[in-house]
Design a protein around this motif. Structure first.
Motif, PDB file in Angstrom:
ATOM      1  N   ASN A 276      54.590  76.533  65.095  1.00 38.07           N
ATOM      2  CA  ASN A 276      54.188  75.227  65.612  1.00 38.07           C
ATOM      3  C   ASN A 276      55.412  74.412  66.016  1.00 38.07           C
ATOM      4  O   ASN A 276      55.462  73.814  67.092  1.00 38.07           O
ATOM      5  CB  ASN A 276      53.381  74.483  64.555  1.00 38.07           C
ATOM      6  CG  ASN A 276      52.926  73.115  65.019  1.00 38.07           C
ATOM      7  OD1 ASN A 276      51.979  72.988  65.787  1.00 38.07           O
ATOM      8  ND2 ASN A 276      53.602  72.074  64.554  1.00 38.07           N
ATOM      9  N   ASP A 277      56.423  74.403  65.160  1.00 40.99           N
ATOM     10  CA  ASP A 277      57.648  73.655  65.447  1.00 40.99           C
ATOM     11  C   ASP A 277      58.352  74.199  66.691  1.00 40.99           C
ATOM     12  O   ASP A 277      58.808  73.433  67.546  1.00 40.99           O
ATOM     13  CB  ASP A 277      58.596  73.705  64.251  1.00 40.99           C
ATOM     14  CG  ASP A 277      58.078  72.938  63.046  1.00 40.99           C
ATOM     15  OD1 ASP A 277      57.203  72.069  63.235  1.00 40.99           O
ATOM     16  OD2 ASP A 277      58.537  73.217  61.922  1.00 40.99           O
ATOM     17  N   VAL A 278      58.426  75.519  66.789  1.00 41.74           N
ATOM     18  CA  VAL A 278      59.146  76.134  67.910  1.00 41.74           C
ATOM     19  C   VAL A 278      58.392  75.921  69.221  1.00 41.74           C
ATOM     20  O   VAL A 278      58.984  75.537  70.247  1.00 41.74           O
ATOM     21  CB  VAL A 278      59.368  77.638  67.661  1.00 41.74           C
ATOM     22  CG1 VAL A 278      59.971  78.308  68.900  1.00 41.74           C
ATOM     23  CG2 VAL A 278      60.283  77.850  66.457  1.00 41.74           C
ATOM     24  N   PHE A 279      57.089  76.143  69.210  1.00 36.34           N
ATOM     25  CA  PHE A 279      56.306  75.997  70.445  1.00 36.34           C
ATOM     26  C   PHE A 279      56.257  74.552  70.924  1.00 36.34           C
ATOM     27  O   PHE A 279      56.343  74.286  72.122  1.00 36.34           O
ATOM     28  CB  PHE A 279      54.889  76.522  70.244  1.00 36.34           C
ATOM     29  CG  PHE A 279      54.754  78.018  70.287  1.00 36.34           C
ATOM     30  CD1 PHE A 279      55.341  78.761  71.299  1.00 36.34           C
ATOM     31  CD2 PHE A 279      54.017  78.691  69.324  1.00 36.34           C
ATOM     32  CE1 PHE A 279      55.211  80.145  71.350  1.00 36.34           C
ATOM     33  CE2 PHE A 279      53.871  80.067  69.358  1.00 36.34           C
ATOM     34  CZ  PHE A 279      54.473  80.799  70.373  1.00 36.34           C
ATOM     35  N   THR A 280      56.090  73.612  70.001  1.00 38.38           N
ATOM     36  CA  THR A 280      55.999  72.212  70.418  1.00 38.38           C
ATOM     37  C   THR A 280      57.350  71.695  70.917  1.00 38.38           C
ATOM     38  O   THR A 280      57.400  70.807  71.766  1.00 38.38           O
ATOM     39  CB  THR A 280      55.512  71.306  69.271  1.00 38.38           C
ATOM     40  OG1 THR A 280      56.335  71.482  68.114  1.00 38.38           O
ATOM     41  CG2 THR A 280      54.075  71.620  68.905  1.00 38.38           C
ATOM     42  N   THR A 281      58.432  72.277  70.415  1.00 33.03           N
ATOM     43  CA  THR A 281      59.764  71.851  70.851  1.00 33.03           C
ATOM     44  C   THR A 281      60.174  72.504  72.163  1.00 33.03           C
ATOM     45  O   THR A 281      60.719  71.839  73.062  1.00 33.03           O
ATOM     46  CB  THR A 281      60.816  72.195  69.771  1.00 33.03           C
ATOM     47  OG1 THR A 281      60.471  71.537  68.557  1.00 33.03           O
ATOM     48  CG2 THR A 281      62.204  71.761  70.209  1.00 33.03           C
ATOM     49  N   ARG A 282      59.872  73.791  72.314  1.00 29.96           N
ATOM     50  CA  ARG A 282      60.388  74.541  73.453  1.00 29.96           C
ATOM     51  C   ARG A 282      59.332  74.911  74.481  1.00 29.96           C
ATOM     52  O   ARG A 282      59.673  75.277  75.615  1.00 29.96           O
ATOM     53  CB  ARG A 282      61.080  75.822  72.960  1.00 29.96           C
ATOM     54  CG  ARG A 282      62.166  75.558  71.937  1.00 29.96           C
ATOM     55  CD  ARG A 282      62.908  76.827  71.572  1.00 29.96           C
ATOM     56  NE  ARG A 282      63.876  76.591  70.511  1.00 29.96           N
ATOM     57  CZ  ARG A 282      64.718  77.498  70.050  1.00 29.96           C
ATOM     58  NH1 ARG A 282      64.716  78.713  70.570  1.00 29.96           N
ATOM     59  NH2 ARG A 282      65.560  77.198  69.071  1.00 29.96           N
TER      60      ARG A 282
ATOM     61  N   GLU B  10      44.183  59.181  67.354  1.00 34.72           N
ATOM     62  CA  GLU B  10      44.895  59.587  66.144  1.00 34.72           C
ATOM     63  C   GLU B  10      45.381  61.032  66.262  1.00 34.72           C
ATOM     64  O   GLU B  10      46.460  61.386  65.773  1.00 34.72           O
ATOM     65  CB  GLU B  10      43.983  59.405  64.937  1.00 34.72           C
ATOM     66  CG  GLU B  10      43.739  57.940  64.585  1.00 34.72           C
ATOM     67  CD  GLU B  10      42.606  57.763  63.585  1.00 34.72           C
ATOM     68  OE1 GLU B  10      42.071  58.785  63.109  1.00 34.72           O
ATOM     69  OE2 GLU B  10      42.261  56.611  63.297  1.00 34.72           O
ATOM     70  N   PHE B  11      44.593  61.863  66.928  1.00 37.20           N
ATOM     71  CA  PHE B  11      44.967  63.261  67.110  1.00 37.20           C
ATOM     72  C   PHE B  11      46.229  63.376  67.965  1.00 37.20           C
ATOM     73  O   PHE B  11      47.155  64.115  67.621  1.00 37.20           O
ATOM     74  CB  PHE B  11      43.813  64.021  67.763  1.00 37.20           C
ATOM     75  CG  PHE B  11      44.040  65.500  67.909  1.00 37.20           C
ATOM     76  CD1 PHE B  11      44.004  66.342  66.813  1.00 37.20           C
ATOM     77  CD2 PHE B  11      44.273  66.057  69.162  1.00 37.20           C
ATOM     78  CE1 PHE B  11      44.197  67.709  66.947  1.00 37.20           C
ATOM     79  CE2 PHE B  11      44.468  67.423  69.310  1.00 37.20           C
ATOM     80  CZ  PHE B  11      44.428  68.255  68.208  1.00 37.20           C
ATOM     81  N   VAL B  12      46.284  62.632  69.072  1.00 33.79           N
ATOM     82  CA  VAL B  12      47.457  62.757  69.950  1.00 33.79           C
ATOM     83  C   VAL B  12      48.698  62.094  69.372  1.00 33.79           C
ATOM     84  O   VAL B  12      49.819  62.427  69.769  1.00 33.79           O
ATOM     85  CB  VAL B  12      47.180  62.188  71.364  1.00 33.79           C
ATOM     86  CG1 VAL B  12      46.034  62.909  72.025  1.00 33.79           C
ATOM     87  CG2 VAL B  12      46.964  60.693  71.338  1.00 33.79           C
ATOM     88  N   SER B  13      48.510  61.163  68.447  1.00 31.27           N
ATOM     89  CA  SER B  13      49.668  60.481  67.858  1.00 31.27           C
ATOM     90  C   SER B  13      50.132  61.128  66.561  1.00 31.27           C
ATOM     91  O   SER B  13      51.118  60.685  65.962  1.00 31.27           O
ATOM     92  CB  SER B  13      49.348  59.007  67.604  1.00 31.27           C
ATOM     93  OG  SER B  13      48.285  58.860  66.678  1.00 31.27           O
ATOM     94  N   SER B  14      49.465  62.185  66.128  1.00 27.18           N
ATOM     95  CA  SER B  14      49.829  62.856  64.884  1.00 27.18           C
ATOM     96  C   SER B  14      51.214  63.490  64.990  1.00 27.18           C
ATOM     97  O   SER B  14      51.573  64.094  66.020  1.00 27.18           O
ATOM     98  CB  SER B  14      48.798  63.942  64.547  1.00 27.18           C
ATOM     99  OG  SER B  14      49.245  64.743  63.473  1.00 27.18           O
ATOM    100  N   ALA B  15      51.963  63.356  63.938  1.00 27.50           N
ATOM    101  CA  ALA B  15      53.318  63.918  63.913  1.00 27.50           C
ATOM    102  C   ALA B  15      53.316  65.446  63.947  1.00 27.50           C
ATOM    103  O   ALA B  15      54.340  66.063  64.246  1.00 27.50           O
ATOM    104  CB  ALA B  15      54.061  63.427  62.667  1.00 27.50           C
ATOM    105  N   SER B  16      52.184  66.061  63.648  1.00 27.19           N
ATOM    106  CA  SER B  16      52.117  67.525  63.615  1.00 27.19           C
ATOM    107  C   SER B  16      52.282  68.143  64.997  1.00 27.19           C
ATOM    108  O   SER B  16      52.649  69.311  65.123  1.00 27.19           O
ATOM    109  CB  SER B  16      50.781  67.978  63.021  1.00 27.19           C
ATOM    110  OG  SER B  16      49.713  67.689  63.906  1.00 27.19           O
TER     111      SER B  16
END
Length: 227
Positions: A43-49, A119-125
């Motif tokens: 999740n971290d890698v895909f959302t970042t790159r 709330e879904f689009v503003s979630s830090a996840s």
């Protein structure tokens, strides 16, 4: 193939050969726990790159495992991405379902549904990026999932419209998918424009727009308390 630093090919920490006494191999992480850990890292890698720039090597490194371990759980990068997309879609459907069930006051239902999207689009996840900002929308499997999540949410909204107005299911579904479109497009714009309008104010603005439209379809049995 080289394993991740400090792990063997199974993703386990090898026993320290310099330690005295009998050696005990570290306990293997339970499969479900390992899968969840891999998904978090992905999740971290895909959302970042983004999908195309991300590599399985990057995900394995972020998860602290070897590539063989990653491939044991997910045969390809697409399989891993689709697992995250499925989880994100399920999360959004659950959020909207809870919002609709939280009240039987229709104006509040509209506000709760709009709030669920914001709330879904503003979630830090960053889950929303898989549903709303995927750079893999040309893939048939991704397209099918994105269509399905919108349809599933519209079905939830349509069920309320049918119950309250007695409109035919086809008409109710069209109204419902229109409301979902308002929520999704406005929430995406809001987050991409920097969220300069506070979330409560943005939600109320869009809710008023949606409510003034849907309230034009009267209740089957008029009940002022539900307006």
């Amino acid at each position: 193939m080289t394993s991740g630093a400090g792990t063997d090919v199974d993703g386990r920490v090898p026993a320290d050969p310099t330690a005295g006494g009998s050696q005990t191999r570290a306990t293997r992480m339970p499969r479900d726990q390992r899968r969840a850990s891999l998904l978090d890292a992905a999740n971290d890698v895909f959302t970042t790159r983004g999908y195309h720039a991300a590599a399985m090597d990057d995900i394995a490194e972020a998860a602290g495992v070897s590539k063989p371990v990653l491939y044991q759980h997910f045969p390809s990068k697409l399989d891993l991405y689709l697992a995250l997309l499925d989880a994100s879609c399920d999360s959004l459907v659950d959020i909207v379902s809870d919002a609709l069930a939280a009240t039987d006051h229709n104006a509040d239902r509209v506000t709760a549904t709009m709030s669920a999207f914001y709330e879904f689009v503003s979630s830090a996840s960053g889950e929303f990026r898989f549903v709303f900002e995927s750079d893999l929308t040309g893939d048939a499997a991704v397209q099918q999932r994105l269509w399905q999540v919108n349809s599933d949410i519209a079905d939830l909204v349509a069920a309320v419209i049918v119950e309250d107005t007695a409109l035919p299911p086809e008409q109710s579904k069209l109204l419902a998918i229109s409301l979902v479109g308002i929520a999704q497009v406005s929430a995406r714009y809001w987050v991409s424009s920097g969220m300069s309008i506070p979330i409560e104010e943005a939600t109320q603005l869009v809710s008023r727009l949606a409510w003034r439209g849907i309230r034009g379809f009267p209740l089957t049995a008029y009940d002022p308390s539900r307006l």
